[in-house]
Every structure is written in structure tokens, then in C-alpha cells.
Design an enzyme around this catalytic site. Sequence first.
Site, PDB file in Angstrom:
ATOM      1  N   GLU A 154    -100.809 -65.039 -33.560  1.00  0.00           N
ATOM      2  CA  GLU A 154    -101.910 -64.084 -33.356  1.00  0.00           C
ATOM      3  C   GLU A 154    -102.428 -64.206 -31.929  1.00  0.00           C
ATOM      4  OE1 GLU A 154    -105.168 -65.118 -32.844  1.00  0.00           O
ATOM      5  OE2 GLU A 154    -104.916 -67.258 -33.208  1.00  0.00           O
ATOM      6  N   LEU A 156    -105.807 -62.965 -30.961  1.00  0.00           N
ATOM      7  CA  LEU A 156    -107.110 -62.365 -31.213  1.00  0.00           C
ATOM      8  C   LEU A 156    -108.184 -63.032 -30.361  1.00  0.00           C
ATOM      9  CD1 LEU A 156    -107.020 -62.208 -35.133  1.00  0.00           C
ATOM     10  CD2 LEU A 156    -106.157 -60.530 -33.475  1.00  0.00           C
ATOM     11  N   ILE A 256    -111.751 -65.038 -14.440  1.00  0.00           N
ATOM     12  CA  ILE A 256    -112.038 -65.784 -13.212  1.00  0.00           C
ATOM     13  C   ILE A 256    -113.552 -65.873 -12.987  1.00  0.00           C
ATOM     14  CG2 ILE A 256    -109.821 -65.251 -12.132  1.00  0.00           C
ATOM     15  CD1 ILE A 256    -111.341 -63.237 -10.329  1.00  0.00           C
ATOM     16  N   CYS A 266    -109.792 -72.103 -29.918  1.00  0.00           N
ATOM     17  CA  CYS A 266    -108.421 -71.922 -29.413  1.00  0.00           C
ATOM     18  C   CYS A 266    -108.145 -72.690 -28.126  1.00  0.00           C
ATOM     19  CB  CYS A 266    -108.137 -70.433 -29.201  1.00  0.00           C
ATOM     20  SG  CYS A 266    -108.153 -69.463 -30.719  1.00  0.00           S
ATOM     21  N   LYS A 269    -108.359 -76.678 -28.094  1.00  0.00           N
ATOM     22  CA  LYS A 269    -107.376 -77.241 -29.019  1.00  0.00           C
ATOM     23  C   LYS A 269    -105.950 -76.981 -28.557  1.00  0.00           C
ATOM     24  CE  LYS A 269    -106.948 -75.138 -33.028  1.00  0.00           C
ATOM     25  NZ  LYS A 269    -105.557 -74.667 -33.143  1.00  0.00           N
TER      26      LYS A 269
END
Length: 446
Positions: A154, A156, A256, A266, A269
Amino acid sequence: MKITVFGIGYVGLVQAAVMAEVGHDVVCVDVDQGKVDRLKEGHIPIYEPGLTPLVKSNYEAGRVNFTTDAAMGIEHGEVIFIAVGTPPDEDGSADLKYVLAVAETIATHMQSHKIIINKSTVPVGTADKVSARVSETLVSSNKTFTYDVVSNPEFLKEGAAVNDCMRPDRIVIGTDSETAEKKLRQLYSPFNRNHDKIIVMDIRSAELTKYAANCMLATKISFMNEMSNLAEVFGADIENVRRGIGSDPRIGYQFIYPGCGYGGSCFPKDVQALARSASQAGYTAQILESVEAVNYKQKEKLFSYISRHFSGDLAGKTVALWGLSFKPNTDDMRESSSRVLMEALWAAGAKVKAYDPEAMEETQRIYGTRDELSLMGTKEAALEGADFLVICTEWQAFRAPDFDLIKEKLTYPLLFDGRNLFEPKLMMEYGLHYYAIGRGLSVKEQ
């Protein structure tokens, strides 16, 4: 098409709701009976714009259902998504116990050919492990059913997940099975009409693509935070630098923006997991390790500004804090910069009066009731009795505040901005001492 989704977390619930919306028949399986019951009653466990009405309407229409009955879910689905969590292990590597447990459950109950899709973010080589676990379970049960394991990561963004799922930039399918590829092209055909967004590749490349995408974005953020630190050293303004480099189409303006560090479920990890996977394979991923180190240090930035301003004496101070979630349009506080800041303030003897448009319940769940934390109903209420203001999350509601009111309510006319929402010259006009990320000296020091 009949679809089963294991895991009603962030990825699984969004995927299920969107698949049901285009007409597929979806069953969601989870081990948490309470969560299943609440979903049936219309209580959505996460805040994500557009998700609640999508889930409710499709549940009422009978296109999506929720159950703890794994056997029923497996019998239902010709395509089965694995969308359970892969939390970081003690060394930062992804823990696959939930993924492999689902694989074993599927093999235990399957009575026909199944296409098993890894939707969870998993290390390279996980599809092989899933396939091995399914095969071992089938053999031990004296079953001979066939199956395909596919990597379908995914992409997302929290806060825009429904739109990302409805209108994907790309649909990556990792498989060496023509049967599985054909079935997934059919599955995703409602999302693939304007132009072909499907990219088919080998399974390991698909697994690495997910990590590479998130690690590239995290790298851009940490790079800009490194540049913001250099801007402070050299007396430059990082906002001017950002505009200067972002105008180059090879670089662009996305990701940036300097700030007080990235968080969420996300980026932290996935950077850690890919770096650990590399280490286990005998390779030192120096850039990834640096990205992680810069981000860890950046989350301490706001506290260092505050501590330096007060010469380390924060005992008895009351801090107004705007923004608790790791980013706007979500209630997710995993790895959020606000948590690092609050815990440092408490350790220094300060109290926090906090407000966030969506993450108040999550904050309460994480920290419970404590004397040094007050959760306020509005951003203005957080200012009452506070010594100074800190902003951790760039919610729209914080972008045009009443600066006169801020100055009036605070003991010190002092604002620490972790997301560079305002112009230093404007803050000077309002008589506010202003600290921002990489924007040179504070207004007070100037």
C-alpha cells in the site's frame, strides 16, 4: 469479487471500505471482538477524512461485513488480504508473527485455491516465509490445495488515505503467477481506467519498492532538517533555501519542509526495518542509519530551544501546546514529536496544557490522567495560564491565529514553532519572541 481482509487496522479498513465502494463483496476478519462490534455499530476506530461515511454506507448496503470467524472469512474470499500489523521488534526489525499467524490460519481452513496478498509492510523475503508457512500447514493437515502469494504494497498517506486508495498513483503487483496477475488486474480494474497504473514485477522487488518509497521520503525530510541545522550555524534562513532548491523540478517542493521531526506508523518503522534487514544481510545502510539518527535528534530540537531560552530552569512553568498528532488530519500519535517534547518538559518539572483537533482521546489513552497534563477543549483555552506557546503539528486551525490574543494570554510573549508556520518579521510586529526551525536567530536574540 469476493474479498477477505485480515486485520481491521488503518490499512485493512481503508482497503476494505474502498473495495466495497466499487462493488466488491468484502469480509473483514479481526481477533478483537470489541472492535468488530463497534464497527457494526458505526464506531470507526481511527480518524481518517471520508472513512466513516464510506464504512457506514457500505456496511448498511451489505457490501462489507466484520467478523472474528476466520474460517468463515477464508471460505468467503477468493482473494485474501493480509493487512495485520508488523510492529518493530526490539532491534527495529519488523515483527512478522501476526503475518505468519494469518498465513497459518488461512492454510488451516482453506478448502480451495486462494490468492494470498501481503498488504502489510513487510521485509524483503516475507512472501517466501508466508508461502513456506502455508505449505507446511497444508502438508501437516494432509491437504493438497494450491495457492498463490502476492506482494501488493500500500502507498497510503494518513490524512488522505481514502483518496489515495480510490485514485492510486500506482498499483504495484509482485507475482510470478499469470493466474494471480489476471485476477488482480480484474480486482483493481475500477481504479485503473484513465491510464494503466499497474506495475507488475517480481515479488522481492515489490517488497523492496514499498520500503524504498517511504525511506526516500524520510530521507528528504531528514536532509532538509540537516540543512536547517546548517542554516542556524551559518545564519541563513532555511525557508529561502527551501524555495531556492524546490524550484528545481528535479527536486520539487514535496517533503522538503523542515520541522521538529517526522513520526507516524510508517516512516520511522520502515527506515529502521530496512536498515536492520540490510544489516542482517551483511550490508551497512549508512544513509538510512543517518536518516534515523537525524530524525531522532530533530525531535529534541524544540525542547533544546526552550531549555536554552530559560537557561534550563523550567520547573513550575506551564506550556501551551498546539498539536499532538504526528501530522494534520489524523489522530495518530505514534512516534509523534509532541510526545518527545511533553515527556522532556515533564522531566524538567513543567506542566502542559494541550490542544489538538483530533488526537485528544488518543493522548488520554496513551498518558491517562496525570497532574502535569491538561487537555483543553480549544486552542485558546490552552493559552489560559500558560507561560509560552509551542506548536508541534501544522493543522490548518493553527495557521491564522489571533496573535494579539496569544500575546495577551501568555506570561511571556514567546512562541516556539516546530513547523515554521509564520514569518519572523510578522511575529516581531506583534511583539512576539519567535523561535522557528532553521530560520536564524530568534526575534528576541535579533
